[in-house]
Design an enzyme around this catalytic site. Structure first.
Site, PDB file in Angstrom:
ATOM      1  N   THR A  10      85.280  38.030  -9.883  1.00 35.49           N
ATOM      2  CA  THR A  10      85.366  37.242  -8.647  1.00 35.49           C
ATOM      3  C   THR A  10      84.043  37.086  -7.915  1.00 35.49           C
ATOM      4  OG1 THR A  10      86.300  39.221  -7.623  1.00 35.49           O
ATOM      5  CG2 THR A  10      87.825  37.568  -8.358  1.00 35.49           C
ATOM      6  N   THR A  11      83.840  37.701  -6.754  1.00 36.61           N
ATOM      7  CA  THR A  11      82.747  37.298  -5.871  1.00 36.61           C
ATOM      8  C   THR A  11      81.399  37.918  -6.240  1.00 36.61           C
ATOM      9  OG1 THR A  11      84.364  37.131  -4.090  1.00 36.61           O
ATOM     10  CG2 THR A  11      82.050  37.077  -3.469  1.00 36.61           C
TER      11      THR A  11
END
Length: 207
Positions: free
Chosen positions: A11-12
């Site tokens: 993800t991030t």
């Protein structure tokens, strides 16, 4: 019931150019559909002592490209006696991704490093490449950008960049269900690649 076609996701990720180096940061969660699959995933990968990439997307695709890039960087050094530049690595990655656009790698990359100066590139899954001062990618990127847009300065030192990168990842973790389970931070300066230990990271954040 989970389908076998569902992908393991990362993800991030965040990258920041500072006056004395580059900071890369990422959360450690990987999800499979709506399920947390792993809580200690490495999303920032060392290519050589002055180059690294961070990937958001399909974990298998990311690791495959990391292996290829490490091999290419070693081959380049063996043939030329020189380290591959940050721009050259980013361009190589972009060409790989563009060449696979009919069956694309499901990932977005940040390429950071230090050659003559600190540099940071973002490379999308179609091979689009952009040099940036700061960038976020992944499911929590909009929350990370809310911090980066307000806090970034071109005269930042690496120590300050670490704090901003962690704040940006934390913002994503608080609001994005696919981000979480800790933060990995790497710095790349003229002295080389360094992954911060949890104790070192906590000490910097307390200052």
């Amino acid at each position: 019931m989970l389908q076998l076609t569902e992908k393991f996701k990362g993800t991030t990720t965040v990258g920041i150019v500072c006056s004395d180096g580059v900071v890369l940061a990422a959360d450690r969660r990987a999800s499979l559909g709506n399920i947390v699959y792993a809580k200690n995933v490495t999303k920032i990968h060392k290519i050589d002592e002055h180059l690294a990439i961070a990937g958001a997307g399909d974990v298998g695709d990311i690791l495959n490209l990391v292996r290829l890039l490490r091999a290419e960087a070693k081959l380049y050094y063996a043939q030329s006696g020189k380290r591959m530049s940050v721009k050259a690595l980013a361009t190589l990655l972009a060409n790989m991704l563009n060449g696979a656009r009919m069956l694309p790698y499901l990932a977005w990359f940040l390429v950071g490093g230090f050659d003559e100066k600190p540099r940071l590139y973002s490379v999308d899954m179609m091979g689009g490449i952009t040099e940036d001062k700061y960038v976020a990618a992944g499911s929590g990127m909009e929350f990370a950008y809310s911090v980066l847009d307000s806090e970034y300065r071109e005269d930042l030192k690496v120590r300050e960049g670490i704090k901003i990168a962690v704040e940006a990842i934390n913002s994503a973790i608080k609001r994005d269900v696919f981000s979480g389970d800790g933060i990995m931070v790497v710095t790349i300066t003229e002295e080389g690649y360094r992954e911060l230990s949890n104790s070192r990271l906590k000490a910097i954040l307390r200052q």
